[in-house]
Design an enzyme around this catalytic site. Sequence first.
Site, short mmCIF file in Angstrom:
data_model
loop_
_atom_site.label_atom_id
_atom_site.label_comp_id
_atom_site.label_asym_id
_atom_site.label_seq_id
_atom_site.Cartn_x
_atom_site.Cartn_y
_atom_site.Cartn_z
N ASN A 101 0.86 -1.19 0.00
CA ASN A 101 0.00 0.00 0.00
C ASN A 101 0.90 1.23 0.00
O ASN A 101 1.50 1.56 1.02
CB ASN A 101 -0.89 -0.03 1.25
CG ASN A 101 -1.77 1.21 1.37
OD1 ASN A 101 -1.83 2.03 0.45
ND2 ASN A 101 -2.43 1.36 2.50
N LYS A 156 0.07 4.22 -0.19
CA LYS A 156 -0.59 5.38 0.44
C LYS A 156 -0.40 6.62 -0.44
O LYS A 156 -0.39 6.50 -1.67
CB LYS A 156 -0.07 5.55 1.87
CG LYS A 156 -0.21 4.25 2.70
CD LYS A 156 0.00 4.41 4.16
CE LYS A 156 -0.21 3.07 4.86
NZ LYS A 156 -0.10 3.14 6.31
N HIS A 161 -9.36 1.04 5.35
CA HIS A 161 -8.07 1.26 6.02
C HIS A 161 -8.28 2.23 7.18
O HIS A 161 -9.10 3.14 7.08
CB HIS A 161 -7.06 1.81 5.02
CG HIS A 161 -5.66 1.80 5.56
ND1 HIS A 161 -5.22 2.73 6.47
CD2 HIS A 161 -4.62 0.95 5.35
CE1 HIS A 161 -3.97 2.46 6.80
NE2 HIS A 161 -3.58 1.38 6.12
N GLU A 194 -6.72 4.66 8.11
CA GLU A 194 -6.55 6.08 7.74
C GLU A 194 -7.80 6.62 7.06
O GLU A 194 -8.14 7.80 7.20
CB GLU A 194 -5.30 6.21 6.85
CG GLU A 194 -4.03 6.02 7.67
CD GLU A 194 -2.86 5.39 6.92
OE1 GLU A 194 -2.87 5.40 5.68
OE2 GLU A 194 -1.94 4.90 7.60
N GLU A 250 -4.95 -5.02 10.88
CA GLU A 250 -3.93 -3.98 11.07
C GLU A 250 -4.20 -3.25 12.39
O GLU A 250 -5.04 -2.34 12.43
CB GLU A 250 -4.00 -2.96 9.94
CG GLU A 250 -3.71 -3.54 8.57
CD GLU A 250 -3.18 -2.48 7.62
OE1 GLU A 250 -2.14 -2.72 7.04
OE2 GLU A 250 -3.80 -1.41 7.49
N GLY A 298 2.84 2.25 10.82
CA GLY A 298 3.80 3.34 10.63
C GLY A 298 4.55 3.73 11.89
O GLY A 298 5.19 4.78 11.92
N SER A 320 3.82 -2.10 10.38
CA SER A 320 5.27 -2.11 10.55
C SER A 320 5.92 -3.44 10.17
O SER A 320 6.87 -3.89 10.79
CB SER A 320 5.63 -1.74 12.00
OG SER A 320 5.23 -0.41 12.28
O1 LIG Z 1 -1.60 -0.53 4.65
C1 LIG Z 1 -0.56 -0.69 5.27
C2 LIG Z 1 -0.49 -0.46 6.69
O2 LIG Z 1 -1.12 0.70 7.07
C3 LIG Z 1 0.87 -0.66 7.30
O3 LIG Z 1 1.70 0.44 7.11
P1 LIG Z 1 3.23 0.33 7.61
O4 LIG Z 1 3.78 -0.93 7.03
O5 LIG Z 1 3.89 1.56 7.08
O6 LIG Z 1 3.16 0.26 9.11
#
Ligand SMILES: O=C[C@H](O)COP(=O)(O)O
Length: 254
Positions: free
Chosen positions: A9, A11, A95, A97, A167, A173, A212
């Site tokens: 992803n 983002k 998600h 977010e 998640e 993150g 993460s």
């Molecule tokens: O969609 C992915 C997740 O929000 C994980 O993000 P991350 O690997 O940067 O923690």
Amino acid sequence: MRHPLVMGNWKLNGSKQLTADLISGLRTVLTDVQGCKVVIAPPALYLAQAVAAVEGSNIGVGAQNIDVNLSGAFTGETSAEMLKDTGAGYVILGHSERRTYHHETDEVVAEKFAIVKQQGLIPVLCIGETEAENEAGKTEEVCSRQIDAVINAHGVEALTDAVIAYEPVWAIGTGKSATPAQAQAVHKFIRDHIAKQSREVAEQVIIQYGGSVNDKNAAELFGQPDIDGALVGGASLKADAFSVIVKAAAAAKA
Ligand SMILES: O=C[C@H](O)COP(=O)(O)O
């Protein structure tokens, strides 16, 4: 039998250059990988470029969101029909977010889930608890509520050929991944929760872990029986790190 799925992803990151370079890098390092499906989810503006760039490879393309409407006066939105037209095969839904910054409710996410399935696309339903909910011992309550929003609206069969991404919000993150044992416990809870309605559906649904995941911790996470791959954020922007994660999933589930 379910297969591992590692999805990147991106983002709100990327450019034409990054899309070209990253896909070119992935194509080079992932040519011989078998047994693990790989999907990247760039921002919508780069989907068409990504679809063209992955052609002939084993890499799929997905989107990060869609609107609940298929067409009409909805300025700024992208529909599932458009994604299908572009050649994307997967859509990330709900998600954290989106739930936090765009106030998407369980009901809206469930509505989007049905639209994605109607278009023949594969939904990746994100669920997970916040840090406060985790500390209050509400992880299972939150996860079951978010899944039940889909099951209650569309039936447990809607989860056939779908993907769930667990998640924990506190792990996204932050560099603070859930431990393999913590994640496995929640994944097993999710599968058992679905199995109460259909063991068959529960056994085939792919449950990814996200939060993460990186090239160092991926192998141990994938060693858990109910962790079927990962939804990767930050580490999916680097071809080397992402390919290590993909190879770890392929090796763990071989
Ligand atoms: O969609 C992915 C997740 O929000 C994980 O993000 P991350 O690997 O940067 O923690």
